[in-house]
Design a protein around this motif. Structure first.
Motif, PDB file in Angstrom:
ATOM      1  N   GLN A 148       0.816  -1.211   0.000  1.00  0.00           N
ATOM      2  CA  GLN A 148       0.000   0.000   0.000  1.00  0.00           C
ATOM      3  C   GLN A 148       0.854   1.266   0.000  1.00  0.00           C
ATOM      4  N   ARG A 149       2.151   1.137   0.282  1.00  0.00           N
ATOM      5  CA  ARG A 149       3.046   2.297   0.321  1.00  0.00           C
ATOM      6  C   ARG A 149       3.957   2.361  -0.895  1.00  0.00           C
ATOM      7  N   LYS A 150       3.744   1.478  -1.846  1.00  0.00           N
ATOM      8  CA  LYS A 150       4.596   1.455  -3.033  1.00  0.00           C
ATOM      9  C   LYS A 150       4.022   2.357  -4.131  1.00  0.00           C
ATOM     10  N   PRO A 151       4.884   2.827  -5.045  1.00  0.00           N
ATOM     11  CA  PRO A 151       4.453   3.813  -6.044  1.00  0.00           C
ATOM     12  C   PRO A 151       3.228   3.406  -6.848  1.00  0.00           C
ATOM     13  N   ALA A 152       3.083   2.125  -7.171  1.00  0.00           N
ATOM     14  CA  ALA A 152       1.956   1.702  -8.009  1.00  0.00           C
ATOM     15  C   ALA A 152       0.627   2.048  -7.349  1.00  0.00           C
ATOM     16  N   PHE A 153       0.495   1.802  -6.045  1.00  0.00           N
ATOM     17  CA  PHE A 153      -0.772   2.119  -5.384  1.00  0.00           C
ATOM     18  C   PHE A 153      -0.846   3.581  -4.976  1.00  0.00           C
ATOM     19  N   LEU A 154       0.274   4.184  -4.613  1.00  0.00           N
ATOM     20  CA  LEU A 154       0.246   5.606  -4.256  1.00  0.00           C
ATOM     21  C   LEU A 154      -0.170   6.470  -5.445  1.00  0.00           C
ATOM     22  N   ALA A 155       0.032   5.962  -6.657  1.00  0.00           N
ATOM     23  CA  ALA A 155      -0.442   6.676  -7.838  1.00  0.00           C
ATOM     24  C   ALA A 155      -1.964   6.626  -7.928  1.00  0.00           C
ATOM     25  N   VAL A 156      -2.571   5.619  -7.305  1.00  0.00           N
ATOM     26  CA  VAL A 156      -4.029   5.484  -7.269  1.00  0.00           C
ATOM     27  C   VAL A 156      -4.600   6.278  -6.098  1.00  0.00           C
ATOM     28  N   ASN A 157      -4.045   6.068  -4.922  1.00  0.00           N
ATOM     29  CA  ASN A 157      -4.461   6.780  -3.713  1.00  0.00           C
ATOM     30  C   ASN A 157      -3.207   7.258  -2.995  1.00  0.00           C
ATOM     31  N   PRO A 158      -2.900   8.546  -3.065  1.00  0.00           N
ATOM     32  CA  PRO A 158      -1.668   9.062  -2.463  1.00  0.00           C
ATOM     33  C   PRO A 158      -1.545   8.812  -0.962  1.00  0.00           C
ATOM     34  N   LEU A 159      -2.682   8.570  -0.291  1.00  0.00           N
ATOM     35  CA  LEU A 159      -2.626   8.293   1.149  1.00  0.00           C
ATOM     36  C   LEU A 159      -2.259   6.838   1.431  1.00  0.00           C
ATOM     37  N   GLY A 160      -2.286   6.004   0.412  1.00  0.00           N
ATOM     38  CA  GLY A 160      -1.935   4.599   0.607  1.00  0.00           C
ATOM     39  C   GLY A 160      -2.924   3.857   1.479  1.00  0.00           C
ATOM     40  N   LYS A 161      -4.213   4.185   1.326  1.00  0.00           N
ATOM     41  CA  LYS A 161      -5.240   3.622   2.209  1.00  0.00           C
ATOM     42  C   LYS A 161      -6.259   2.811   1.431  1.00  0.00           C
ATOM     43  N   VAL A 162      -6.776   1.779   2.086  1.00  0.00           N
ATOM     44  CA  VAL A 162      -7.933   1.054   1.588  1.00  0.00           C
ATOM     45  C   VAL A 162      -9.079   1.282   2.577  1.00  0.00           C
ATOM     46  N   PRO A 163     -10.323   1.232   2.074  1.00  0.00           N
ATOM     47  CA  PRO A 163     -10.741   0.895   0.716  1.00  0.00           C
ATOM     48  C   PRO A 163     -10.516   2.035  -0.267  1.00  0.00           C
ATOM     49  N   THR A 164     -10.296   1.664  -1.502  1.00  0.00           N
ATOM     50  CA  THR A 164     -10.269   2.578  -2.646  1.00  0.00           C
ATOM     51  C   THR A 164     -11.004   1.874  -3.773  1.00  0.00           C
ATOM     52  N   VAL A 165     -11.784   2.633  -4.521  1.00  0.00           N
ATOM     53  CA  VAL A 165     -12.601   2.058  -5.589  1.00  0.00           C
ATOM     54  C   VAL A 165     -12.250   2.718  -6.921  1.00  0.00           C
ATOM     55  N   ARG A 166     -12.194   1.899  -7.966  1.00  0.00           N
ATOM     56  CA  ARG A 166     -12.115   2.416  -9.328  1.00  0.00           C
ATOM     57  C   ARG A 166     -13.385   1.986 -10.065  1.00  0.00           C
ATOM     58  N   HIS A 167     -14.024   2.958 -10.705  1.00  0.00           N
ATOM     59  CA  HIS A 167     -15.250   2.654 -11.447  1.00  0.00           C
ATOM     60  C   HIS A 167     -15.385   3.639 -12.596  1.00  0.00           C
ATOM     61  N   ARG A 168     -15.604   3.109 -13.788  1.00  0.00           N
ATOM     62  CA  ARG A 168     -15.759   3.930 -14.989  1.00  0.00           C
ATOM     63  C   ARG A 168     -14.603   4.910 -15.161  1.00  0.00           C
ATOM     64  N   GLY A 169     -13.406   4.419 -14.861  1.00  0.00           N
ATOM     65  CA  GLY A 169     -12.201   5.206 -15.072  1.00  0.00           C
ATOM     66  C   GLY A 169     -11.909   6.231 -13.997  1.00  0.00           C
ATOM     67  N   GLN A 170     -12.748   6.288 -12.957  1.00  0.00           N
ATOM     68  CA  GLN A 170     -12.562   7.272 -11.890  1.00  0.00           C
ATOM     69  C   GLN A 170     -12.240   6.572 -10.565  1.00  0.00           C
ATOM     70  N   ILE A 171     -11.528   7.283  -9.705  1.00  0.00           N
ATOM     71  CA  ILE A 171     -11.150   6.769  -8.393  1.00  0.00           C
ATOM     72  C   ILE A 171     -12.016   7.415  -7.320  1.00  0.00           C
ATOM     73  N   VAL A 172     -12.519   6.590  -6.420  1.00  0.00           N
ATOM     74  CA  VAL A 172     -13.237   7.084  -5.243  1.00  0.00           C
ATOM     75  C   VAL A 172     -12.495   6.585  -4.012  1.00  0.00           C
ATOM     76  N   THR A 173     -12.106   7.509  -3.145  1.00  0.00           N
ATOM     77  CA  THR A 173     -11.484   7.154  -1.870  1.00  0.00           C
ATOM     78  C   THR A 173     -12.376   7.679  -0.746  1.00  0.00           C
ATOM     79  N   GLU A 174     -11.972   7.440   0.473  1.00  0.00           N
ATOM     80  CA  GLU A 174     -12.672   7.835   1.699  1.00  0.00           C
ATOM     81  C   GLU A 174     -13.886   6.931   1.888  1.00  0.00           C
ATOM     82  N   GLN A 175     -13.876   6.217   2.977  1.00  0.00           N
ATOM     83  CA  GLN A 175     -14.850   5.158   3.209  1.00  0.00           C
ATOM     84  C   GLN A 175     -16.297   5.634   3.107  1.00  0.00           C
TER      85      GLN A 175
END
Length: 214
Positions: free
Chosen positions: A43-70
């Motif tokens: 969760q702290r590696k560049p591949a996921f930090l590019a998705v969610n800079p906070l390195g936190k789950v849950p994170t959702v991708r849907h229709r090309g967009q990212i949704v974070t924050e539970q």
């Protein structure tokens, strides 16, 4: 349905992301898991930090967009599948109370229990996002005492979020096992969706490792 319509849940077993997976099961939503091995620090590696800079789950991708924050994820997903009946519509009188209590779990309950768990000195009541720990907990208990759910007879996504959070925090002794809380958490954790995810999480944790939190 196109591949882009499927929901990708960035996930680690036995973390706060569990609630989002339970909600997806309750909604009957089409989803895929992107498993992160938190023990290996993925969760702290560049591949996921590019998705969610906070390195936190849950994170959702849907229709090309990212949704974070539970809380945002819960509102988004429940609105996406209104046929499941877990969200009041915009013109429903219960929409406001629903948003109130789903936000309460993230903006009041969670900060309060984290401060208590970390044994941090709480901020003065006039500056604290949750007033004080006892007031926050008492307000939640009073609402749930009207029961059986936060909005009375109607279960919503807010109950999935809050019920799992209460179950988790009571398990670790952060929140006292008041009768109202215990009965409420049992209503949520006895549901088939929660049971399925719990069993699947146990298998995933054995394979990928697990880390509390998210």
């Amino acid at each position: 349905m196109t591949a882009d319509d499927r929901i990708t849940l960035y996930y680690s077993p036995q973390t706060r992301a569990t609630g989002s997976r339970v909600l997806l099961e309750e909604l009957g939503a089409p989803y895929d898991l992107h498993i992160l091995n938190m023990k290996a620090g993925e969760q702290r590696k560049p591949a996921f930090l590019a998705v969610n800079p906070l390195g936190k789950v849950p994170t959702v991708r849907h229709r090309g967009q990212i949704v974070t924050e539970q809380v945002a994820i819960f509102i988004y997903l429940a609105d996406l599948f209104p046929q499941a009946g877990l969200t009041p519509t915009l013109d429903d009188p219960l929409r406001g109370p629903y948003l109130r209590w789903i936000a309460y779990c993230g903006s009041s309950f969670e900060p309060a229990v984290i401060d208590r768990f970390m044994k941090r000195e709480p901020a003065p009541v006039t500056q604290s996002p949750y007033a004080d720990y006892d007031t926050m907990l008492d307000a939640l208990e009073q609402q749930l005492a009207k029961g059986p759910y936060l909005l009375g007879e109607r279960m919503t996504a807010a109950d999935i979020l809050c019920g799992i959070a209460l179950n988790w925090t009571m398990t670790f002794g952060i929140v006292p096992r008041r009768d109202v809380f215990t009965r409420y958490a049992e209503r949520i954790t006895s549901r088939p969706a929660f049971q399925r995810v719990t069993a699947a999480d146990a298998e995933l944790a054995a394979l990928h490792g697990a880390a509390a939190g998210g």
